[in-house]
Design a protein around this motif. Sequence first.
Motif, PDB file in Angstrom:
ATOM      1  N   VAL A 272       0.845  -1.180   0.000  1.00 22.44           N
ATOM      2  CA  VAL A 272       0.000   0.000   0.000  1.00 22.44           C
ATOM      3  C   VAL A 272       0.882   1.232   0.000  1.00 22.44           C
ATOM      4  N   THR A 273       0.593   2.102  -0.879  1.00 21.86           N
ATOM      5  CA  THR A 273       1.404   3.315  -0.901  1.00 21.86           C
ATOM      6  C   THR A 273       0.805   4.311   0.071  1.00 21.86           C
ATOM      7  N   HIS A 318       9.322   0.706  -1.928  1.00 24.37           N
ATOM      8  CA  HIS A 318       8.973   1.791  -2.830  1.00 24.37           C
ATOM      9  C   HIS A 318       8.311   1.199  -4.043  1.00 24.37           C
ATOM     10  N   VAL A 319       7.318   1.846  -4.464  1.00 26.98           N
ATOM     11  CA  VAL A 319       6.685   1.341  -5.666  1.00 26.98           C
ATOM     12  C   VAL A 319       6.998   2.311  -6.777  1.00 26.98           C
ATOM     13  N   THR A 320       7.312   1.759  -7.869  1.00 28.71           N
ATOM     14  CA  THR A 320       7.636   2.628  -8.980  1.00 28.71           C
ATOM     15  C   THR A 320       6.481   2.641  -9.940  1.00 28.71           C
ATOM     16  N   GLU A 321       6.045   3.795 -10.167  1.00 28.77           N
ATOM     17  CA  GLU A 321       4.938   3.905 -11.097  1.00 28.77           C
ATOM     18  C   GLU A 321       5.396   4.753 -12.239  1.00 28.77           C
ATOM     19  N   GLU A 322       4.468   5.012 -13.053  1.00 27.96           N
ATOM     20  CA  GLU A 322       4.818   5.835 -14.189  1.00 27.96           C
ATOM     21  C   GLU A 322       5.357   7.139 -13.685  1.00 27.96           C
ATOM     22  N   ARG A 325       8.673   7.176  -8.145  1.00 26.12           N
ATOM     23  CA  ARG A 325       8.789   6.241  -7.066  1.00 26.12           C
ATOM     24  C   ARG A 325       8.004   6.761  -5.895  1.00 26.12           C
ATOM     25  N   LYS A 326       7.248   5.939  -5.343  1.00 26.05           N
ATOM     26  CA  LYS A 326       6.449   6.385  -4.220  1.00 26.05           C
ATOM     27  C   LYS A 326       6.700   5.516  -3.008  1.00 26.05           C
ATOM     28  N   PRO A 327       6.662   6.166  -1.911  1.00 32.44           N
ATOM     29  CA  PRO A 327       6.870   5.403  -0.683  1.00 32.44           C
ATOM     30  C   PRO A 327       5.677   4.503  -0.447  1.00 32.44           C
ATOM     31  N   ALA A 328       5.960   3.352  -0.013  1.00 32.80           N
ATOM     32  CA  ALA A 328       4.862   2.427   0.251  1.00 32.80           C
ATOM     33  C   ALA A 328       5.292   1.443   1.314  1.00 32.80           C
ATOM     34  N   ALA A 415      -2.949  -0.266  -8.728  1.00 31.11           N
ATOM     35  CA  ALA A 415      -1.566   0.104  -8.816  1.00 31.11           C
ATOM     36  C   ALA A 415      -0.734  -1.122  -8.629  1.00 31.11           C
ATOM     37  N   ALA A 416      -1.139  -1.830  -7.650  1.00 35.60           N
ATOM     38  CA  ALA A 416      -0.357  -2.983  -7.327  1.00 35.60           C
ATOM     39  C   ALA A 416      -0.378  -3.907  -8.494  1.00 35.60           C
ATOM     40  N   VAL A 417      -1.545  -4.084  -8.965  1.00 37.76           N
ATOM     41  CA  VAL A 417      -1.690  -4.998 -10.050  1.00 37.76           C
ATOM     42  C   VAL A 417      -0.917  -4.550 -11.229  1.00 37.76           C
ATOM     43  N   CYS A 418      -1.023  -3.312 -11.453  1.00 38.21           N
ATOM     44  CA  CYS A 418      -0.441  -2.791 -12.643  1.00 38.21           C
ATOM     45  C   CYS A 418       1.008  -3.014 -12.737  1.00 38.21           C
ATOM     46  N   GLY A 419       1.541  -3.430 -11.878  1.00 40.63           N
ATOM     47  CA  GLY A 419       2.895  -3.731 -12.074  1.00 40.63           C
ATOM     48  C   GLY A 419       3.710  -2.608 -11.632  1.00 40.63           C
TER      49      GLY A 419
END
Length: 873
Positions: A272-273, A318-322, A325-328, A415-419
């Motif tokens: 979870v971010t 950290h999750v990297t999205e488009e 990078r976001k803290p999670a 988001a999670a799903v999205c890879g």
Amino acid sequence: ENIFDRSRMAPKTPIKNEPIDLSKQKGCTPERNPITPVKIIDRPQPDPWTPTANLKMLVSAASPDMRDREKKKELFRPIENSEQSDTPDSLQYDIVDDTTVDEFEKQRPSRKQKSLGLLCQKFLARYPNYPLSTEKTTISLDEVASVLGVERRRIYDIVNVLESLHLVSRVAKNQYCWHGRHNLSQTLKMLQEAGELQYGELMTFQHKEQDLEYKFGERKKETIPHSQDRSLLDFSEPDCSSASANSRKDKSLRIMSQKFVMLFLVSKTKIVTLDIAAKILIEETQDTVDHSKFKTKVRRLYDIANVLTSLGLIKKVHVTEERGRKPAFKWIGPVEFSRKTDELRGDKPTSDSLPERGACAQYQICAAGKQRFTRHASFNGAQPCEGPRRKVSSEPNSPHQERQDEYCSKMINLAAVCGQKIEEDTRNSSVTSPFSLLPVPGDSDFCVNPLPQAVFPVVPAEVPSLSLPIGISSQAPHPSMPAASKTENGKATLVPNQPFLCFPSSSLFMLCGGLQENNLSETLPTAGDKGNRSAEAQAVVPPAVCQKRSSHKCTSPSSPADDEEPAAKKLTVEQSDLPLSLVVPKEPSESPKAESTPGNGCPSAVHLETYRLDLASPAAPEAASKESLDCQEQEKQSQNADPDEPPPGNEHISKENANQPFQPQYLYVQPTAGLSSFNFLFSASQAPGAISLAANQLPSLSVPCVMVPSAALASFPLVCSPSFTSPLSPVPDGSFSAAASMNFSMSSLASTTPVFISTTAMVTPKVSPAPSVDLQQPAHPALHLSPVLTRSCSAVKLDSPVCVGHPVTLLKLQQPSSTPLTPKSIRPAHHEAFFKTPGSLGDPVAWKKNEGNQTRNASSVQRRLEISGTSPD
DNA sequence: CACTCCCGCCAATTA
DNA sequence: TAATTGGCGGGAGTG
């Protein structure tokens, strides 16, 4: 260590040295100190100069900064060293301080040293993860604050979060009672359930929609319309009339914490971010959220996250999205339990069941208002320490809900799903697992009390190994926890003289011999399906075996095959280990067998694995499983494992049955993490088929079984045994079909309280030599079950104590003379209220909510299932 | 500069 | 009314 420390410290703070502290702490905290990290704690003890907090205060007042800092540093040091990679620095730091003058100290302890997370660890170190039930550990806020060298305010931050997870409960002003992790799995289950209700749909969506934006925008709208959902959520929003009263509560750190945890439990990825969480947690619609509010929420989340991290439930990533990078945070705590519940309940929850549960959960979680739950008392009810609760000022919260949450969760999921790429945060990665292993054989908590007359054959020695303290503990084998592994390796720890095995509360095992009667009939087609879900390991054992076990360890060759077959069995076992809890997607047609085979690609298997990964110590599960295997199980497993025999689970089972005379058989489900909270007992006689050998499968519920909260089991021996066969069983989904009669013991019962459940009859605790047999089950199990239960399997979820309560079958012995519990500790009322089914609750509101949601829930559930099945992650 | 999140003011709740 | 709780957000530490 103390000595060591002192030597080190001595120079610095002569004053501080006082033995007293130690004594104090001991008094406060039961002996068991947790793990190594604990040691760290120990230091603090020495540190504390004065036995009395007051003194400290005075001192600190005298030389505020310096002293405090020193203290803090010292306290922190240990922790940091152990946990954090920075160690080197810290060490130097420390050294310098020590050797050098205070001045150095002044270099303020780095911010890290003051972090809430660290503080929390220190706090946790003071108390055993699994305190003996007998020992009540009370926590004095003032004392702790002074000992830890922080302001009270900070302690509140910690305690509030811990309270949300029921690790502690507020007893009185300034006083909290430490419960430890005994109930953690249950609490998590509840949260998960509640979370599913609230956020479950989102999950579905995420699956469907890959587009985050989509979710944000449209989804949101869509979700909102479900007004029904709202009702479920008790969280009152500020806007509500009662707002003033509720407002504080609503925002409470406790609730936030619970919601936050729910998000993790609901999220497939377990990640979870922060921003998403913040959005979800913000009451207002996302759009309206103003920046400041968002910021504040995030700050709070950090606070919560720090505590949860200290608990070893989450870790930073950290999750990297488009966008970047976001803290999670990633959930690394036990997951399975939740899954199990789902499975158990069956995908197909009857409309009833879900809602009910939801309602219950909701109450606990949210609503302070209504019941006496103010402080989540509901959860605590069982606990010994329970004390006065605060008054609830206001009424029930307005029904409100946050649609937002839903969609937020959706978003999250997406988001999670999205890879997204997830990176572990270096900072946290180092954190040691907080869990202390305490599967001590001797521990009263874990031991089952021997009945005066050992009625049942107790769990065989093999079993013992199974039980580990909550999922975590089970993992003992994990390299990281050597000590644990040792103990665990030993198979069962038997308590001397006691017929019963000791096991951690969480573990499950069981069995009773039942008669066999119709067993065959029971094997149902459904079994196959269900089998998937069903318990992994089940074994049927001939009576002889049982006896042996009871008296002795399994080593004896009760069953021919049992003893040996290690390798193959193990493999199978491992899979089997996975607790029911795992979300095993129910796959409709899939036969369990495939799953049973190790390594199979079955979705269920996948899930299991995933979970394992999630677990702090992945290795543990396996080990646990190994240990846990009973002879019986092994046999079964072995059979399953055997390639030769791939017969469908049902057949398989039946076959076994045929082969072996039905006699008392034991079935036990391994206590993997998922199961931890609940224990299932199946009478051997019951449809074996139902319990498919297939490891991962959930057993079909058609079998009469008794579910007992692990806690309950731990404390006393259960007797159960519905020998009757249930005719029904054909519930396709594998949910517990109505046919199955189920009894739940309430966790509410103090752990100490012995509970006996028999589907058919009541057994007095001491008496039941062969309860199962004796008691005849009424032809229809349904009778016992509440209507709801009968209707929907789902209602029966293992975890939910909610269902419990149906008087007929369940016997609660409230206060056995034997148990020392204080009257307070036992609070039937709470429990009942908490667990009652909606109907029983009588809370109109809840009821309504349920109804409204039912349909929806069911659908959502199914969706979920589907998803889960398809996407193993 | 972005993240984190400590710190402690001060209001809500309790006693 | 005093004390306890705990929301909240400024602003500092960290990287």
